[in-house]
Design an enzyme around this catalytic site. Sequence first.
Site, PDB file in Angstrom:
ATOM      1  N   CYS A   1       0.875  -1.150   0.000  1.00  0.00           N
ATOM      2  CA  CYS A   1       0.000   0.000   0.000  1.00  0.00           C
ATOM      3  C   CYS A   1       0.920   1.209   0.000  1.00  0.00           C
ATOM      4  CB  CYS A   1      -0.827   0.038   1.284  1.00  0.00           C
ATOM      5  SG  CYS A   1      -1.744  -1.490   1.576  1.00  0.00           S
TER       6      CYS A   1
ATOM      7  N   LYS B   1       2.045  -2.023  -8.313  1.00  0.00           N
ATOM      8  CA  LYS B   1       3.373  -1.855  -8.897  1.00  0.00           C
ATOM      9  C   LYS B   1       4.441  -2.564  -8.077  1.00  0.00           C
ATOM     10  CE  LYS B   1       6.434  -0.201 -11.727  1.00  0.00           C
ATOM     11  NZ  LYS B   1       6.586  -0.981 -12.971  1.00  0.00           N
TER      12      LYS B   1
ATOM     13  N   LYS C   1       3.011  -9.714 -20.190  1.00  0.00           N
ATOM     14  CA  LYS C   1       2.603  -8.328 -20.474  1.00  0.00           C
ATOM     15  C   LYS C   1       1.162  -8.295 -20.977  1.00  0.00           C
ATOM     16  CE  LYS C   1       4.758  -6.404 -19.106  1.00  0.00           C
ATOM     17  NZ  LYS C   1       5.890  -6.291 -18.272  1.00  0.00           N
TER      18      LYS C   1
ATOM     19  N   TRP D   1      -3.886  -1.728  -1.256  1.00  0.00           N
ATOM     20  CA  TRP D   1      -3.939  -2.927  -2.089  1.00  0.00           C
ATOM     21  C   TRP D   1      -4.267  -4.051  -1.121  1.00  0.00           C
ATOM     22  CZ3 TRP D   1      -0.916  -7.514  -2.536  1.00  0.00           C
ATOM     23  CH2 TRP D   1      -1.140  -8.234  -3.720  1.00  0.00           C
TER      24      TRP D   1
ATOM     25  N   GLU E   1       7.896 -13.149 -21.354  1.00  0.00           N
ATOM     26  CA  GLU E   1       7.639 -11.761 -20.972  1.00  0.00           C
ATOM     27  C   GLU E   1       6.468 -11.190 -21.794  1.00  0.00           C
ATOM     28  OE1 GLU E   1       8.019  -9.867 -18.701  1.00  0.00           O
ATOM     29  OE2 GLU E   1       7.798  -7.846 -19.470  1.00  0.00           O
TER      30      GLU E   1
ATOM     31  N   ASN F   1       1.495  -0.073   5.814  1.00  0.00           N
ATOM     32  CA  ASN F   1       1.842  -0.804   4.598  1.00  0.00           C
ATOM     33  C   ASN F   1       2.588  -2.059   5.037  1.00  0.00           C
ATOM     34  OD1 ASN F   1       2.776  -1.720   2.104  1.00  0.00           O
ATOM     35  ND2 ASN F   1       4.566  -0.382   2.180  1.00  0.00           N
ATOM     36  N   GLY F   2       2.050  -3.236   4.694  1.00  0.00           N
ATOM     37  CA  GLY F   2       2.714  -4.475   5.081  1.00  0.00           C
ATOM     38  C   GLY F   2       1.715  -5.466   5.635  1.00  0.00           C
TER      39      GLY F   2
ATOM     40  N   HIS G   1       3.878 -31.601 -27.193  1.00  0.00           N
ATOM     41  CA  HIS G   1       3.771 -32.560 -26.090  1.00  0.00           C
ATOM     42  C   HIS G   1       2.514 -32.321 -25.254  1.00  0.00           C
ATOM     43  CE1 HIS G   1       7.634 -34.269 -27.060  1.00  0.00           C
ATOM     44  NE2 HIS G   1       8.112 -33.040 -27.178  1.00  0.00           N
TER      45      HIS G   1
ATOM     46  N   ARG H   1       1.066   1.782  -5.965  1.00  0.00           N
ATOM     47  CA  ARG H   1       1.309   0.739  -4.972  1.00  0.00           C
ATOM     48  C   ARG H   1       0.021   0.016  -4.563  1.00  0.00           C
ATOM     49  NH1 ARG H   1       6.154   1.273  -2.489  1.00  0.00           N
ATOM     50  NH2 ARG H   1       5.373   0.073  -0.738  1.00  0.00           N
TER      51      ARG H   1
ATOM     52  N   GLU I   1      -1.400  -9.248 -18.152  1.00  0.00           N
ATOM     53  CA  GLU I   1      -1.607  -8.340 -17.026  1.00  0.00           C
ATOM     54  C   GLU I   1      -2.374  -7.088 -17.393  1.00  0.00           C
ATOM     55  OE1 GLU I   1       1.813  -6.630 -14.980  1.00  0.00           O
ATOM     56  OE2 GLU I   1       3.011  -6.787 -16.773  1.00  0.00           O
TER      57      GLU I   1
HETATM   58  C1  AGP Z   1       5.665  -6.423 -14.409  1.00  0.00           C
HETATM   59  O1  AGP Z   1       4.944  -5.993 -15.499  1.00  0.00           O
HETATM   60  C2  AGP Z   1       4.907  -6.852 -13.276  1.00  0.00           C
HETATM   61  N1  AGP Z   1       3.979  -5.891 -12.912  1.00  0.00           N
HETATM   62  C3  AGP Z   1       5.604  -7.606 -12.162  1.00  0.00           C
HETATM   63  O2  AGP Z   1       5.761  -8.891 -12.655  1.00  0.00           O
HETATM   64  C4  AGP Z   1       6.956  -7.115 -11.591  1.00  0.00           C
HETATM   65  O3  AGP Z   1       7.953  -7.244 -12.553  1.00  0.00           O
HETATM   66  C5  AGP Z   1       7.297  -7.948 -10.335  1.00  0.00           C
HETATM   67  O4  AGP Z   1       6.311  -7.726  -9.376  1.00  0.00           O
HETATM   68  C6  AGP Z   1       8.658  -7.646  -9.779  1.00  0.00           C
HETATM   69  O5  AGP Z   1       8.771  -6.332  -9.355  1.00  0.00           O
HETATM   70  P1  AGP Z   1      10.183  -5.711  -9.026  1.00  0.00           P
HETATM   71  O6  AGP Z   1      10.967  -5.712 -10.293  1.00  0.00           O
HETATM   72  O7  AGP Z   1       9.883  -4.330  -8.530  1.00  0.00           O
HETATM   73  O8  AGP Z   1      10.829  -6.577  -7.998  1.00  0.00           O
END
Ligand code: AGP
Length: 610
Positions: free
Chosen positions: A2, A605, A486, A74, A482, A100-101, A505, A27, A489
């Site tokens: 958060c 994020k 992308k 969050w 990747e 936060n946590g 397979h 966040r 998400e």
């Molecule tokens: C990336 O598009 C994602 N939102 C997510 O996978 C991110 O890369 C992951 O949470 C790791 O974050 P960081 O690089 O800040 O450790």
Amino acid sequence: MCGIVGYIGNRDSQGILLEGLKKLEYRGYDSAGIAVFTSNGLEIKKSKGRLAVLEDKLKDDPLEGSVGIGHTRWATHGKPSDVNSHPHTDNSSKFSVVHNGIVENYLDLKDELIAKGHVFVSETDTEVISHLVADEYDGNIVEAVQRAVKRMRGAFALGVLTEYEPERLVAVRFASPLVIGVGEGENFIGSDIPAILEHTRNVYILNDGEMAVLTRGGVELMTTDGENISKEIFHVDWDLVTAEKAGFDHFMLKEIHEQPKAYRDTMLGRIADDGKSVNLKELNMSDEYIRSIRKVHIVACGTAYHAGLVGKSVIESLARIPVENDVASEYRYRSPIITPDTLVIVVSQSGETADTLAALREAQKNGARVLAITNVVGSSVAREANDVITTWAGPEIAVASTKAYTSQLIAFYLFGLHLARVLGSQEQSAVEELIEGLHALPEQVESILEQAPVLKQVAESMAHHKSLFFIGRGVDYAVAQEGSLKLKEISYIHSEAYAAGELKHGTLALIEEGVPVISLVTQEALYEKTLSNIKEVKARGAHVLAIANSGFETEVAKSVDEIFAIPKTLPILSPALAVVPLQLLSYYASLALGHDVDKPRNLAKSVTVE
Ligand code: AGP
């Protein structure tokens, strides 16, 4: 995970708190709230939904006062709802907490407090903190917080206010990020620097187990055991404008376009002027240590993990040292074999990802040296690692990581070349060819970006499909993973990434008429094999888009429905180009479907919970 902010000064706090929360929405953004000392005492306003919902609520009925705390959430414990939103309070409503946590032992503490007569209204762990502080209070809020945190297990950054002492704002950091902003006649707290940067460039970065007591006139720093400490002020010299959208519709698009600059900045000063070698002078590791490395573990989450998959190929091919990749959330629990000659590389854009941080600590506990590749100077990962390679991508705001990923690739190329120089594992001519290839990348990315309209069209036709597949071999498979993440998400389209030769397979059963397959074909040595796999899916009706390296795109074009050629580069460098069209495809697919590109559902994020 958060975001928290706090203010104590002489100005109206509401606007300052809301502005700070706007910067922290990356966040988490499922609810927001603020608590302010008003003429009526400690008043709280909070609501489920984006910050805009709270802003609307406050428009007609503002909270007026010059001391306050705020939170953007969050959800972890308890669904997004008004009552689960922060700030939380106790039964007397005299205490207020933003957090936060996660408090891991909150249920035990809650039972104990219930037995003492406390009544809880939310499902959160945070509400326990406000009750606990109230329970521990005997006239001194600082001591009450110290006693309370001693009883808590887990991760927390806290901002605490009590109506009994309206001239003090207490902040604590334990395994969740927190900075203290020092102003004139006013002071601030924030989960990160951008949240307070508009008001001050002088900050204290708290370490775990440290706390701060803020008044209008000053900041007192101490440990949670009550021992006074002194710290140097960190002067922030970067610009807030770099964190704005700069004319782009979304942060993600802006960040995709910032990649040429991020590549150049990450290479700057690290490659010798004559283009003959790479020397990462910021590393503390000696040549003797480098010669003793027998294996490398690369540990990270999500997109950073995918950068590590490319990193494995880079290090193995340039330095001939074996590399294992691990998802950080699994690493600690699989009892990894870590010996003193194991170098552990953790990769993290934010430098605050809880799983990655835990992996770093596990590695160090077992005697390994840890190198961090991170984008945030002063982050937890950066501070705790033995060595750091900073990726100079600048602040990344969009939840979907783009420029951080490609800058991580650049960091791996540089590190691979640094190892090769010390170990003498590459011919000089190969090193120079690679450096030349690196220098060409920024312009090559620019030329891909110019073709964005083509990718927009492809994305729009792809966006109606329920499911699609990415395939590739070697580093193309790493990039496929990747690309798939992308797309998932931000567009919410189901997709899977497969090693091209593995489809047959089992997964081939899912290929039917019209299913889109995006195939990466950038590796000269493998392209004939990949073409065979393309034919397998074509034969079952798939619609294939190939991302191919110039040089053999004419050959590939014969076997696919659509082709997007990336500029010619060395095979090992192709991920730094091939991922860019995939980023744009995801962006435009999300846009076509009307989603919130920068803030996809269910995500945040920076993931600071395990
Ligand atoms: C990336 O598009 C994602 N939102 C997510 O996978 C991110 O890369 C992951 O949470 C790791 O974050 P960081 O690089 O800040 O450790």
